[in-house]
Design an enzyme around this catalytic site. Structure first.
Site, PDB file in Angstrom:
ATOM      1  N   LYS A 168     -46.971  -7.738 -67.788  1.00 34.10           N
ATOM      2  CA  LYS A 168     -47.247  -8.951 -68.568  1.00 34.10           C
ATOM      3  C   LYS A 168     -48.555  -8.733 -69.328  1.00 34.10           C
ATOM      4  CE  LYS A 168     -47.434 -13.198 -70.087  1.00 34.10           C
ATOM      5  NZ  LYS A 168     -46.506 -13.679 -71.133  1.00 34.10           N
ATOM      6  N   SER A 169     -48.587  -9.161 -70.584  1.00 36.36           N
ATOM      7  CA  SER A 169     -49.815  -8.992 -71.371  1.00 36.36           C
ATOM      8  C   SER A 169     -50.982  -9.643 -70.633  1.00 36.36           C
ATOM      9  CB  SER A 169     -49.651  -9.645 -72.740  1.00 36.36           C
ATOM     10  OG  SER A 169     -48.608  -9.022 -73.462  1.00 36.36           O
TER      11      SER A 169
ATOM     12  N   LEU B 183     -49.162 -17.229 -72.433  1.00 34.65           N
ATOM     13  CA  LEU B 183     -49.886 -16.097 -71.849  1.00 34.65           C
ATOM     14  C   LEU B 183     -50.330 -16.306 -70.393  1.00 34.65           C
ATOM     15  CD1 LEU B 183     -52.374 -14.422 -74.399  1.00 34.65           C
ATOM     16  CD2 LEU B 183     -51.041 -13.268 -72.629  1.00 34.65           C
TER      17      LEU B 183
ATOM     18  N   CYS C 217     -48.462 -12.555 -79.930  1.00 37.71           N
ATOM     19  CA  CYS C 217     -48.122 -13.726 -79.105  1.00 37.71           C
ATOM     20  C   CYS C 217     -48.122 -14.976 -79.979  1.00 37.71           C
ATOM     21  CB  CYS C 217     -49.098 -13.925 -77.954  1.00 37.71           C
ATOM     22  SG  CYS C 217     -48.736 -15.472 -77.078  1.00 37.71           S
TER      23      CYS C 217
ATOM     24  N   SER D 126     -40.908 -12.144 -79.863  1.00 39.02           N
ATOM     25  CA  SER D 126     -40.030 -13.277 -80.181  1.00 39.02           C
ATOM     26  C   SER D 126     -40.295 -13.746 -81.619  1.00 39.02           C
ATOM     27  CB  SER D 126     -40.270 -14.426 -79.198  1.00 39.02           C
ATOM     28  OG  SER D 126     -41.625 -14.805 -79.206  1.00 39.02           O
TER      29      SER D 126
ATOM     30  N   GLY E 112     -33.377 -13.385 -77.625  1.00 37.30           N
ATOM     31  CA  GLY E 112     -31.957 -13.296 -77.294  1.00 37.30           C
ATOM     32  C   GLY E 112     -31.079 -13.061 -78.507  1.00 37.30           C
TER      33      GLY E 112
ATOM     34  N   GLY F  10     -35.514  -8.549 -72.876  1.00 35.61           N
ATOM     35  CA  GLY F  10     -36.334  -9.708 -72.552  1.00 35.61           C
ATOM     36  C   GLY F  10     -35.487 -10.861 -72.061  1.00 35.61           C
TER      37      GLY F  10
HETATM   38  O1  RRO Z   1     -46.861 -15.762 -72.967  1.00 32.60           O
HETATM   39  C1  RRO Z   1     -46.234 -16.081 -74.002  1.00 32.60           C
HETATM   40  O2  RRO Z   1     -46.109 -17.255 -74.375  1.00 32.60           O
HETATM   41  C2  RRO Z   1     -45.621 -15.075 -74.872  1.00 32.60           C
HETATM   42  C3  RRO Z   1     -46.265 -13.919 -75.282  1.00 32.60           C
HETATM   43 BR1  RRO Z   1     -47.960 -13.409 -74.660  1.00 32.60          BR
HETATM   44  C4  RRO Z   1     -45.635 -13.062 -76.212  1.00 32.60           C
HETATM   45  O3  RRO Z   1     -46.159 -12.021 -76.649  1.00 32.60           O
HETATM   46  N1  RRO Z   1     -44.403 -13.424 -76.665  1.00 32.60           N
HETATM   47  C5  RRO Z   1     -43.779 -14.536 -76.246  1.00 32.60           C
HETATM   48  O4  RRO Z   1     -42.649 -14.819 -76.684  1.00 32.60           O
HETATM   49  N2  RRO Z   1     -44.397 -15.357 -75.342  1.00 32.60           N
END
Ligand code: RRO
Length: 312
Positions: free
Chosen positions: A45-46, A75, A130, A194, A221, A271
Site C-alpha cells: 500500500k502506498s 491513503l 492518488c 484509477s 475495474g 486491483g
Molecule cells: O488510497 C486511495 O484512496 C487511493 C490511492 Br493512494 C490511489 O493511488 N488510487 C486510488 O484509487 N485510491
C-alpha cells in the site's frame, strides 16, 4: 508455458501481482499475495511518512454486474516505518515493490532518502496519481511538478525506481508525459491508477455511494479497461525500451491480461477484481491466459508482447 518477465535485474516467475491499495495494507495481506503460487511479486500500500486512517466510510463500493468499483480510501496506510520493517524482515525470492505517496514533494524526497539508505533491495514505486486526498491534486497531471520531483529524486536515488501514473486522455498528453519520463533512468512505469473523480449514484435512494468528497472517487475495474489499454499502448510506443511497463486497469479475465500484454505490458496488476474475488483470482487469470496462449500456438509471452495489430 513460461509466463515470466524481467525488470532490470529482477526476475518475475509470474506476471501477475496486486495493484497498490488492494490486499496490501497489512503484513497479513502482503503475506497472502506473496504466498500465492500465481503471483510474481507484491506491491505495498502506498506509504506516507506517518500512519493515516484515511477518509471516512463508506469509501469503497462495488457497482452491480461486475462493472467495477469506486473508491475514496484517502491513503489509509500503516506508515512508512511499518512497510520498511515488513520488507526488511521478509525472506522471499519474489521481488517487492515498495510504494510511496507523500503528500508533498518533500515527503516523497524524504522517504526516497530513507529507502536509498536502507538495505531494502526491491523496487520502488512513486505514486504520482492518488485522486482521493481532499485538496491534493494528482501530481501526474502537473507535468512541471512531475519533472521537478523526478529531477530531485534522480539527483541522489540509485535504486530501481518507477512511477504510478494517472490515466491520460489526449494524444498530446501521452507525448508530453513520455518526453518527460524519457529524461530519467526509470526502471518502469505503472499505468493506470484509477480514473479519478468519477461519480456513482444509488438508483433507489438517489444518493452518492461513497461519503468522501461528496461522492467523487477513483473508478476501477471493467469500466476502465479501454483507458488502461490505451495508456499502456501509447506509453509503450513512446517510452525508451529500457523503461518497462506495468499494465493495470480493467483486468477481470485472462483475455484482459492478454490484451495488456498485446499492448506492451511486462507485468500486469489486478486491483478491483482482487478486491472482489480474493486471492484465488491469480490462479484463475493465469489459467485463462495460458489457455488463450496455447490455443493460439504461442509458447512464450515474447510472442505476444507489444504485438497488437492495427488496420492499415
Ligand atoms: O488510497 C486511495 O484512496 C487511493 C490511492 Br493512494 C490511489 O493511488 N488510487 C486510488 O484509487 N485510491
Amino acid at each position: 508455458m513460461q509466463l515470466t518477465a524481467d525488470i532490470q535485474n529482477y526476475h518475475f516467475n509470474h506476471i501477475l501481482l496486486n495493484a497498490a491499495g488492494v490486499m496490501c495494507q497489512t503484513s497479513t495481506e502482503l503475506d497472502a499475495v506473496l504466498a500465492s503460487e500465481y503471483t510474481g511479486a507484491v506491491v505495498t500500500k502506498s506509504a506516507t511518512p506517518l500512519v493515516r486512517p484515511g477518509n471516512p466510510a463508506p469509501r469503497y463500493y462495488e457497482l452491480n454486474n461486475g462493472l467495477g468499483t469506486i473508491n475514496s480510501m484517502g491513503l489509509p496506510n500503516e506508515g512508512f516505518d511499518y512497510y520498511m520493517n515488513y520488507v526488511s524482515a521478509k525472506e522471499t525470492y519474489k521481488p517487492i515493490f515498495f510504494s510511496i505517496a507523500g503528500l508533498s514533494k518533500q515527503e516523497n524526497i524524504t522517504m526516497l532518502h530513507q529507502l536509498q539508505d536502507a538495505d531494502f533491495d526491491g523496487l520502488i514505486e512513486l505514486n504520482l496519481s492518488c485522486p482521493n486526498v481532499p485538496g491534493k491534486p494528482q501530481t501526474g497531471y502537473d507535468f512541471e511538478a512531475t519533472e521537478q520531483i523526478l529531477t530531485e529524486a534522480f539527483a541522489f536515488f540509485k535504486k530501481p525506481l518507477g512511477v504510478k501514473l494517472p490515466p491520460y486522455f489526449d494524444i498530446v498528453h501521452f507525448d508530453d508525459i513520455a518526453a518527460i519520463l524519457n529524461k530519467f533512468p526509470l526502471a518502469f512505469v505503472n499505468t493506470i491508477n484509477s480514473i479519478g473523480n468519477g461519480l456513482v449514484i444509488d438508483q433507489t435512494t438517489d444518493t452518492v455511494v461513497i461519503k468522501p468528497k461528496a461522492g467523487f472517487g477513483g473508478i476501477g475495474g471493467t469500466l476502465v479497461k479501454a483507458t488502461a489499454l490505451a495508456n499502456v499502448r501509447a506509453l509503450r510506443d513512446r517510452l525508451n525500451t529500457n523503461i518497462k511497463i506495468i499494465g493495470t486497469g480493467g483486468v477481470t479475465t485472462g483475455r484482459d491480461v492478454y490484451d495488456h500484454i498485446l499492448c506492451g505490458a511486462d507485468l500486469v496488476e489486478v486491483g478491483s477484481q482482487l478486491a472482489i474475488e480474493g486471492i484465488t483470482v491469480f490462479e484463475r487469470l493465469e489459467k485463462e491466459l495460458t489457455e488463450i496462449l496455447t490455443k493460439k500456438g504461442y509458447h512464450s509471452l515474447d510472442d505476444v508482447r507489444g504485438q497488437l495489430k492495427i488496420i492499415s
